[in-house]
Design an enzyme around this catalytic site. Structure first.
Site, PDB file in Angstrom:
ATOM      1  N   THR A  13       0.949  -1.365  -0.100  1.00 23.73           N
ATOM      2  CA  THR A  13       0.055  -0.133  -0.068  1.00 23.73           C
ATOM      3  C   THR A  13       0.794   1.302   0.151  1.00 23.73           C
ATOM      4  O   THR A  13       0.469   2.192  -0.538  1.00 23.73           O
ATOM      5  CB  THR A  13      -0.705  -0.061   1.330  1.00 23.73           C
ATOM      6  OG1 THR A  13      -1.690  -1.023   1.248  1.00 23.73           O
ATOM      7  CG2 THR A  13      -1.674   1.303   1.430  1.00 23.73           C
ATOM      8  N   ASP A  57       1.574  -6.727  -4.393  1.00 23.60           N
ATOM      9  CA  ASP A  57       0.666  -6.626  -3.301  1.00 23.60           C
ATOM     10  C   ASP A  57       1.270  -7.800  -2.506  1.00 23.60           C
ATOM     11  O   ASP A  57       1.502  -9.041  -3.022  1.00 23.60           O
ATOM     12  CB  ASP A  57      -0.665  -6.538  -3.598  1.00 23.60           C
ATOM     13  CG  ASP A  57      -1.552  -6.895  -2.618  1.00 23.60           C
ATOM     14  OD1 ASP A  57      -2.362  -5.824  -2.470  1.00 23.60           O
ATOM     15  OD2 ASP A  57      -1.385  -7.704  -1.377  1.00 23.60           O
ATOM     16  N   SER A  58       1.599  -7.647  -1.189  1.00 22.74           N
ATOM     17  CA  SER A  58       2.092  -8.935  -0.368  1.00 22.74           C
ATOM     18  C   SER A  58       1.505 -10.019  -0.358  1.00 22.74           C
ATOM     19  O   SER A  58       1.917 -11.080   0.282  1.00 22.74           O
ATOM     20  CB  SER A  58       2.700  -8.183   0.867  1.00 22.74           C
ATOM     21  OG  SER A  58       1.637  -8.104   1.842  1.00 22.74           O
ATOM     22  N   ASP A  90       0.100  -6.823   4.829  1.00 24.30           N
ATOM     23  CA  ASP A  90      -0.570  -8.220   4.957  1.00 24.30           C
ATOM     24  C   ASP A  90       0.466  -9.427   5.322  1.00 24.30           C
ATOM     25  O   ASP A  90       0.044 -10.143   6.091  1.00 24.30           O
ATOM     26  CB  ASP A  90      -1.318  -8.544   3.573  1.00 24.30           C
ATOM     27  CG  ASP A  90      -2.479  -7.546   3.380  1.00 24.30           C
ATOM     28  OD1 ASP A  90      -2.784  -6.768   4.288  1.00 24.30           O
ATOM     29  OD2 ASP A  90      -3.154  -7.690   2.298  1.00 24.30           O
ATOM     30  N   THR A 276      -0.721 -21.871  19.336  1.00 30.81           N
ATOM     31  CA  THR A 276      -2.006 -21.590  19.835  1.00 30.81           C
ATOM     32  C   THR A 276      -2.757 -20.605  18.918  1.00 30.81           C
ATOM     33  O   THR A 276      -1.987 -19.805  18.375  1.00 30.81           O
ATOM     34  CB  THR A 276      -1.814 -21.010  21.292  1.00 30.81           C
ATOM     35  OG1 THR A 276      -3.049 -20.470  21.709  1.00 30.81           O
ATOM     36  CG2 THR A 276      -0.956 -19.751  21.348  1.00 30.81           C
ATOM     37  N   GLN A 277      -4.076 -20.609  19.090  1.00 31.02           N
ATOM     38  CA  GLN A 277      -4.843 -19.711  18.195  1.00 31.02           C
ATOM     39  C   GLN A 277      -4.958 -18.413  18.847  1.00 31.02           C
ATOM     40  O   GLN A 277      -5.373 -17.421  18.280  1.00 31.02           O
ATOM     41  CB  GLN A 277      -6.193 -20.041  18.168  1.00 31.02           C
ATOM     42  CG  GLN A 277      -6.570 -21.567  17.322  1.00 31.02           C
ATOM     43  CD  GLN A 277      -7.740 -21.884  17.238  1.00 31.02           C
ATOM     44  OE1 GLN A 277      -8.787 -21.266  17.578  1.00 31.02           O
ATOM     45  NE2 GLN A 277      -7.901 -23.469  16.658  1.00 31.02           N
ATOM     46  N   CYS A 278      -4.610 -18.307  20.162  1.00 31.95           N
ATOM     47  CA  CYS A 278      -4.669 -17.033  21.088  1.00 31.95           C
ATOM     48  C   CYS A 278      -3.719 -16.094  20.360  1.00 31.95           C
ATOM     49  O   CYS A 278      -2.792 -16.308  19.925  1.00 31.95           O
ATOM     50  CB  CYS A 278      -4.470 -17.387  22.359  1.00 31.95           C
ATOM     51  SG  CYS A 278      -5.439 -18.540  23.202  1.00 31.95           S
TER      52      CYS A 278
HETATM   53  N1  ASP Z   1      -2.702  -5.423   0.358  1.00 28.92           N
HETATM   54  C1  ASP Z   1      -1.627  -4.621   0.837  1.00 28.92           C
HETATM   55  C2  ASP Z   1      -0.294  -5.675   0.885  1.00 28.92           C
HETATM   56  O1  ASP Z   1       0.051  -6.355   1.847  1.00 28.92           O
HETATM   57  C3  ASP Z   1      -1.821  -4.022   2.282  1.00 28.92           C
HETATM   58  C4  ASP Z   1      -0.812  -3.255   2.677  1.00 28.92           C
HETATM   59  O2  ASP Z   1       0.205  -2.935   2.219  1.00 28.92           O
HETATM   60  O3  ASP Z   1      -0.887  -2.890   3.864  1.00 28.92           O
HETATM   61  O4  ASP Z   1       0.539  -5.391   0.139  1.00 28.92           O
END
Ligand code: ASP
Length: 342
Positions: A13, A57-58, A90, A276-278
C-alpha cells in the site's frame, strides 16, 4: 562518513495509487514514493534504492521472493550500514520471520515497514513509518556498530522484533502487535531503544541461507470440523510438517478419530507442531487432558511462536535438510529470538 542505507521496495500500500477508472489500488514506482518525502534529503544519510521490477501486493508473496531479498542483502551487506524493506503489511510478518532465519549472524539492521494508507494520501502513515525506519536502520553505537542488529518491523511508532509480530488490525495505523515480546524501540520526540530486548552483536560471521522447504501445512482447529476435512489435510501430498493451531495452551479434541489420524501421520515420520490460536501466550502440552494425549502421540510444542514464525521456521529447517528427531529438536530450540527460553 555518512551512514549508507539501502531501501528495497517490494510493493504494498505504501507505494500504491488508485487507478482512476477502477478505483483499485495498484503499486507504482519507488522514485515517485521518494519524491513524496522531500524531508529525506535533510537526513545526511546516503540513501540508495532498489526496486522490484514488478512491485507486488504482499498477498502474492512467495518463499522464492524471501530468498531473493536475502540475496540482495547478502550482495550489498558490506556496502551499507543498514537496510529498509518497503513491503505490504498483509504478509510483512511472514517476510520478517523468514528473513530472520535466512540472515544468520546479522550484524546490521534490516527494518521492514509499510503503511495502511498510500504515501500520496493526505492522512498517510507512510511518511512517518519510512522516515523513522531509515533513522533506525542508520542508528549506531559510538563504535559504529548497528544499534539494532536484527530483522525488525517498524510501524506506528513501535519497533518490533520481526519474528515476533503479527498483523492484528486491517484498519488501524497500529496494524501490528508483538504479544509475546516487548518492543525493541518506541518513537516519540526521540527514539527510545530498549537495549535489554535487542539482540547483541553476533559472535559468528554473517551467513545467508539460500534454501527453504515448502512441505509445510497448517490446520486451525474449530469445534465441528469434520473428520473428512481433517483427514484430507493430513493426506495432502508433500506434507512433512503440520502446524496445528490448537485452542488455548495447545489443546484439541479427545475424539478417537482425531487422535488416531494424527498418530498415524506422526508414525510415518512426519512432524506435528502445536501453536496456539490465541493472540498471545504459550502452548503447554500436558497441562490439560485435551493436550496430554497430543503429547503422548508425539505432537511437539511450538511454545510461544507466532504462527508466522512457526511456518517460516519449519520452511527454513526443511531447507537446511533437517528431518525426524533433529528437525523436531531444532523447531523447539530458539534460533534468533523467535522463541522465549524454556
Ligand atoms: N494488500 C496490501 C499488501 O499487503 C496491504 C498493505 O500494504 O498494507 O500489499
Amino acid at each position: 562518513m555518512s551512514r549508507r542505507i539501502l531501501i528495497i521496495y517490494t510493493g504494498g500500500t505504501i507505494g500504491m495509487i488508485k487507478d482512476p477508472e477502477s478505483g483499485i489500488l495498484r503499486p507504482f514506482d519507488l522514485d515517485r514514493i521518494l519524491q513524496q518525502v522531500p524531508e529525506l534529503s535533510t537526513f545526511g544519510y546516503t540513501l540508495d534504492a532498489k526496486t522490484f521490477e514488478k512491485p507486488i501486493d504482499s498477498s502474492n508473496m512467495q518463499p522464492a521472493i524471501w530468498l531473493e531479498l536475502a540475496s540482495i542483502i547478502e550482495k550489498n551487506y558490506a556496502a551499507y550500514n543498514g537496510f529498509v524493506i518497503l513491503h505490504g503489511s498483509d504478509t510483512m510478518a511472514y517476510t520478517a520471520s523468514a528473513l530472520s532465519f535466512l540472515l544468520q549472524n546479522l550484524g546490521k539492521s534490516v527494518v521492514l515497514t509499510g503503511s495502511q494508507l498510500p504515501i500520496g494520501h493526505v492522512r498517510t502513515d507512510a511518511k512517518e513509518n519510512l522516515i523513522t525506519s531509515i533513522e533506525i536502520a542508520a542508528a549506531a553505537h559510538a563504535d559504529g556498530s548497528s544499534r539494532v542488529p536484527e530483522v525488525c518491523l517498524y510501524f506506528d511508532y513501535q519497533l518490533y522484533r520481526g519474528n515476533r509480530v503479527i498483523k492484528y488490525n486491517a484498519e488501524k495505523f497500529e496494524a501490528f502487535h508483538s504479544p509475546n515480546h516487548a518492543p525493541l524501540a518506541e518513537a516519540g520526540i526521540r527514539i527510545r531503544y530498549h537495549d535489554n530486548y535487542i539482540l547483541p552483536q553476533p559472535k559468528g560471521i554473517f551467513k545467508v541461507h539460500h534454501q527453504l522447504g515448502t512441505a509445510v501445512g497448517s490446520l486451525k482447529l474449530f469445534p465441528g470440523m469434520s473428520q473428512a476435512v481433517f483427514e484430507a489435510v493430513l493426506h495432502a501430498p508433500d506434507l512433512s510438517v503440520l502446524i496445528l493451531e490448537g485452542y488455548g495452551a495447545g489443546n484439541g479434541p479427545t475424539a478417537q478419530w482425531f487422535l488416531s489420524a494424527l498418530s498415524t501421520f506422526i508414525k510415518t515420520g512426519k512432524t506435528v507442531m502445536a501453536v496456539t490460536q490465541c493472540h498471545g501466550g504459550s502452548v503447554e502440552l500436558g497441562k490439560y487432558e485435551t493436550s496430554a494425549q497430543l503429547l503422548q502421540i508425539g505432537v511437539i510444542s511450538g511454545h510461544d511462536l507466532t504462527f508466522e514464525a512457526s511456518v517460516t521456521k519449519a520452511m527454513f529447517l526443511l531447507g537446511q535438510g533437517f528431518t525426524g528427531q533433529r528437525l523436531e529438536n531444532e523447531l523447539q530450540r530458539p534460533i534468533c529470538g523467535e522463541l522465549s527460553k524454556i
